[in-house]
Design a protein around this motif. Structure first.
Motif, short mmCIF file in Angstrom:
data_model
loop_
_atom_site.label_atom_id
_atom_site.label_comp_id
_atom_site.label_asym_id
_atom_site.label_seq_id
_atom_site.Cartn_x
_atom_site.Cartn_y
_atom_site.Cartn_z
N SER A 1 0.78 -0.99 -0.15
CA SER A 1 -0.05 0.14 0.44
C SER A 1 1.21 1.01 0.02
N SER A 2 0.69 2.51 -0.58
CA SER A 2 0.98 3.65 -0.12
C SER A 2 -0.20 4.64 -0.19
N THR A 3 0.13 5.29 1.44
CA THR A 3 -1.16 6.03 1.10
C THR A 3 -0.24 7.74 1.51
N ARG A 4 -1.32 8.87 1.54
CA ARG A 4 -1.60 10.10 0.96
C ARG A 4 -2.58 10.25 2.30
N ILE A 5 -2.64 11.48 2.30
CA ILE A 5 -3.48 11.59 3.58
C ILE A 5 -4.10 13.01 2.79
N ALA A 6 -5.37 13.54 3.09
CA ALA A 6 -5.85 15.27 2.01
C ALA A 6 -5.51 16.27 3.11
N LEU A 7 -4.80 17.24 2.64
CA LEU A 7 -4.63 18.22 3.38
C LEU A 7 -6.01 19.62 3.73
N ARG A 8 -6.15 19.13 1.78
CA ARG A 8 -7.49 20.78 1.78
C ARG A 8 -7.86 19.89 0.43
N ALA A 9 -9.20 20.13 0.33
CA ALA A 9 -9.46 20.18 -1.37
C ALA A 9 -9.67 21.37 -1.92
#
Length: 149
Positions: free
Chosen positions: A131-139
């Protein structure tokens, strides 16, 4: 499906709450004929459902919104994975994709510990190899419904 069905679908993708009367006016049909077409497309599985799109800035649940690219183990079938991932908490969208990974998953986790637990469950229970995970900071832009320009 004909041209009118495709036109109806395009309008519904922009505004699923439009009345049959207004929808009919836009495509040149009576409200009853329009409703019949929509019912037929639902019955035939062309329209699988209606949804509400919430602006992420207005969502008060807090926590992390994450995007996880996943590769399945060779002994895990797509059907097995999709059945299992549907039971895991916090997962809001699962998309089978092309490219380096097999799936893109959108999920919500209360905090980093909850994210860690979700990733461990995906690997242990759903047949995920990598897996490779990215965290959303803002839209950065407002969400546009499918089919909208």
């Amino acid at each position: 499906m004909d041209r009118l069905d495709r036109e109806i679908l395009g309008i519904l993708q922009q505004d699923a709450r439009i009345s049959y009367r207004d929808l009919g006016v836009r495509v040149g049909l009576s409200a009853n004929a329009t409703a019949d077409r929509v019912r037929r497309m639902r019955r035939d599985g062309v329209i699988r459902g209606f949804t509400v799109i919430v602006d992420p800035a207005a969502d008060t649940r807090g926590g992390l919104v994450v995007f996880i690219d996943l590769s399945l183990r060779q002994d895990t079938s797509n059907d097995e994975f999709e059945r299992k991932v549907a039971t895991l908490p916090g997962i809001t969208e699962v998309v089978h994709v092309t490219g380096e990974y097999d799936y893109l998953v959108r999920a919500r986790a209360a905090d980093p510990a909850a994210l860690d637990a979700l990733l461990r469950r995906l690997k242990r229970e759903a047949g995920v190899a990598q897996s490779s995970t990215r965290i959303a900071l803002r839209a950065a832009a407002a969400h546009r419904p499918p089919g909208a320009l």
